[in-house]
Design a protein around this motif. Sequence first.
Motif, PDB file in Angstrom:
ATOM      1  N   GLY A 157      28.001  72.631  58.177  1.00 39.44           N
ATOM      2  CA  GLY A 157      28.524  72.012  56.967  1.00 39.44           C
ATOM      3  C   GLY A 157      30.033  71.998  56.904  1.00 39.44           C
ATOM      4  N   VAL A 158      30.701  72.760  57.798  1.00 31.72           N
ATOM      5  CA  VAL A 158      32.162  72.730  57.880  1.00 31.72           C
ATOM      6  C   VAL A 158      32.549  72.528  59.344  1.00 31.72           C
ATOM      7  CG1 VAL A 158      32.625  74.059  55.794  1.00 31.72           C
ATOM      8  CG2 VAL A 158      32.230  75.275  57.942  1.00 31.72           C
ATOM      9  N   THR A 195      15.222  64.286  62.800  1.00 34.79           N
ATOM     10  CA  THR A 195      14.061  63.390  62.745  1.00 34.79           C
ATOM     11  C   THR A 195      13.322  63.455  61.408  1.00 34.79           C
ATOM     12  OG1 THR A 195      12.694  65.103  63.791  1.00 34.79           O
ATOM     13  CG2 THR A 195      13.737  63.474  65.239  1.00 34.79           C
ATOM     14  N   ALA A 196      13.694  64.368  60.541  1.00 38.60           N
ATOM     15  CA  ALA A 196      13.076  64.441  59.219  1.00 38.60           C
ATOM     16  C   ALA A 196      13.573  63.264  58.365  1.00 38.60           C
ATOM     17  CB  ALA A 196      13.425  65.752  58.541  1.00 38.60           C
ATOM     18  N   PRO A 197      12.779  62.845  57.383  1.00 35.38           N
ATOM     19  CA  PRO A 197      13.217  61.727  56.519  1.00 35.38           C
ATOM     20  C   PRO A 197      14.465  62.105  55.731  1.00 35.38           C
ATOM     21  CG  PRO A 197      11.225  62.773  55.651  1.00 35.38           C
ATOM     22  CD  PRO A 197      11.450  63.347  57.008  1.00 35.38           C
ATOM     23  N   GLN A 198      15.451  61.192  55.743  1.00 34.05           N
ATOM     24  CA  GLN A 198      16.721  61.449  55.073  1.00 34.05           C
ATOM     25  C   GLN A 198      16.969  60.335  54.062  1.00 34.05           C
ATOM     26  OE1 GLN A 198      18.511  64.227  55.724  1.00 34.05           O
ATOM     27  NE2 GLN A 198      17.170  64.908  57.390  1.00 34.05           N
ATOM     28  N   HIS A 199      16.450  60.509  52.857  1.00 38.80           N
ATOM     29  CA  HIS A 199      16.570  59.465  51.847  1.00 38.80           C
ATOM     30  C   HIS A 199      17.820  59.608  50.991  1.00 38.80           C
ATOM     31  CE1 HIS A 199      12.616  57.950  52.799  1.00 38.80           C
ATOM     32  NE2 HIS A 199      12.073  59.138  52.590  1.00 38.80           N
ATOM     33  N   GLY A 200      18.301  60.820  50.823  1.00 36.30           N
ATOM     34  CA  GLY A 200      19.411  61.028  49.903  1.00 36.30           C
ATOM     35  C   GLY A 200      18.969  60.813  48.470  1.00 36.30           C
ATOM     36  N   GLY A 201      19.917  60.893  47.534  1.00 37.97           N
ATOM     37  CA  GLY A 201      19.613  60.643  46.137  1.00 37.97           C
ATOM     38  C   GLY A 201      19.272  61.905  45.371  1.00 37.97           C
ATOM     39  N   ALA A 278      19.563  68.296  40.064  1.00 37.24           N
ATOM     40  CA  ALA A 278      20.100  69.631  39.744  1.00 37.24           C
ATOM     41  C   ALA A 278      20.507  70.341  41.033  1.00 37.24           C
ATOM     42  CB  ALA A 278      19.060  70.440  38.973  1.00 37.24           C
ATOM     43  N   SER A 279      21.652  69.945  41.582  1.00 34.97           N
ATOM     44  CA  SER A 279      22.032  70.464  42.896  1.00 34.97           C
ATOM     45  C   SER A 279      22.566  71.887  42.843  1.00 34.97           C
ATOM     46  CB  SER A 279      23.055  69.545  43.566  1.00 34.97           C
ATOM     47  OG  SER A 279      24.264  69.543  42.849  1.00 34.97           O
ATOM     48  N   PHE A 324      21.436  65.059  46.261  1.00 44.08           N
ATOM     49  CA  PHE A 324      21.156  66.249  47.066  1.00 44.08           C
ATOM     50  C   PHE A 324      21.651  66.106  48.500  1.00 44.08           C
ATOM     51  CE2 PHE A 324      18.188  67.491  43.687  1.00 44.08           C
ATOM     52  CZ  PHE A 324      18.421  68.848  43.645  1.00 44.08           C
ATOM     53  N   ALA A 325      21.791  64.888  49.001  1.00 46.54           N
ATOM     54  CA  ALA A 325      22.244  64.709  50.377  1.00 46.54           C
ATOM     55  C   ALA A 325      23.713  65.058  50.537  1.00 46.54           C
ATOM     56  CB  ALA A 325      21.989  63.275  50.824  1.00 46.54           C
ATOM     57  N   THR A 326      24.518  64.793  49.531  1.00 46.31           N
ATOM     58  CA  THR A 326      25.965  64.992  49.653  1.00 46.31           C
ATOM     59  C   THR A 326      26.470  66.220  48.904  1.00 46.31           C
ATOM     60  OG1 THR A 326      26.347  63.525  47.752  1.00 46.31           O
ATOM     61  CG2 THR A 326      26.349  62.521  49.952  1.00 46.31           C
ATOM     62  N   ALA A 327      25.692  66.784  48.016  1.00 44.10           N
ATOM     63  CA  ALA A 327      26.133  67.970  47.260  1.00 44.10           C
ATOM     64  C   ALA A 327      26.310  69.153  48.201  1.00 44.10           C
ATOM     65  CB  ALA A 327      25.112  68.310  46.185  1.00 44.10           C
ATOM     66  N   TRP A 328      27.252  70.045  47.849  1.00 42.22           N
ATOM     67  CA  TRP A 328      27.425  71.276  48.623  1.00 42.22           C
ATOM     68  C   TRP A 328      26.151  72.114  48.522  1.00 42.22           C
ATOM     69  CZ3 TRP A 328      30.080  73.215  52.392  1.00 42.22           C
ATOM     70  CH2 TRP A 328      30.015  74.590  52.640  1.00 42.22           C
TER      71      TRP A 328
END
Length: 445
Positions: A157-158, A195-201, A278-279, A324-328
């Motif tokens: 993540g960094v 390979t897991a589904p990455q929908h974001g949102g 609720a991230s 949830f995809a972009t939250a820390w």
Amino acid sequence: MSDAELVVRSRRVITPEGTRAATVAVTGGKITAVLPYDTEVPSGARFEDFGDDVLLPGLVDTHVHVNDPGRTHWEGFWTATRAAAAGGITTLIDMPLNSLPPTTTVDHLRTKQEVAATKAHIDVGFWGGALPDNVKDLRPLHDAGVFGFKAFLSPSGVDEFPHLDQDQLARSLAEIAGFGGLLIVHAEDPHHLETAPQHGGPKYADFLASRPRDAEDTAIAGLIAAARRLDARVHVLHLSSSDALPLIAAAKADGVRITVETCPHYLTLTAEEVPDGASEFKCCPPIRESANQDLLWQALADGTIDCVVTDHSPSTADLKTADFATAWGGISGLQLSLAAVWTQARARGHDLADVVRWMSTRTARLAGLEHKGAIEAGRDADFAVLAPDETFTVDPAALQHRNRVTAYAGKTLSGVVKSTWLRGERIVLDGEFTEPKGQLLTRTA
């Protein structure tokens, strides 16, 4: 007893021999004796009688991201150690990443120690980091007193803390095993994550699907194989997948030198209760379903999981976006960890001696802190005084963390820390703090 400088007494003292009424004598910051409850107090000694409140050994949290220096606006030694002290934690070991610089060379360790020296309200030690290009730095860091080395098997993540592939893991682990060190591992397999589904949102169900259990299971299986081959000592960080438990139990039975931790949020929060967007509940690996949580508790009870630590990983509030995809990814839990675990533990039939074993005795043992983790002669006089039946509702404004974002907001928890003591000195009383009295710790064996 005649030369005791401090004498403390409670009808409920948690000792290695069990919970009992006792009087504890302290001299020079060390416990010198644990005596019968009605032992006479020598003249000249300071005396505290805690009545029915429980006297615990101070907790030892071996997984904390303080982020200082470099990202001190996320957290810092002053705020993190105050939050820890407020929650009955008297020792923490700081993770090597999220600070700038990361703790990956001796010079970087010295920088971290200089920053912490005047800000620590509790005792503080440091993990080193194992990166793809710093194998040459591992032994010098070990000699400088880090407690072990953290590695990621998937992106951290960094950017300044890259993960290890399997060949790099083998090289680092062979080097660490050569000098008898400890490798602690964030175990998620990058292929399974990719390979897991990455929908974001904002949907938590989508985020949960993006960090599947098999990512943990595969990485842990690979780590076990490497540890067995090299006769190396390894530790699995923040286990959330109950599917990995049979692998771990079998490895332990076969003599593989592996230990495992989990965290309060995996033991007390469930995927079913996380609201979309609720991230503050986001962490990696993620909070999973209630049935998974039940199996983690069973593994704590039978010893497959060794200990419980916070993985306190704060950020500024603006990084906790509704996506949830972009939250820390990180949960702030230092101040609330004891109460959160105790609330759920008592509901499941465990007692405070179990909580002490998971959050103090075994964490001290993991780090080799033989002078911490128990109320017995020869140990540091580090105490938490707990009113176990008192409850409180979590108000983020009352937290000592720099950024008061918490997944526990509004929850009613059992267990109020009345005071915290470090080497026989009271450092917190009813929310009031002394000036910093913490020491910097280094590995001694």
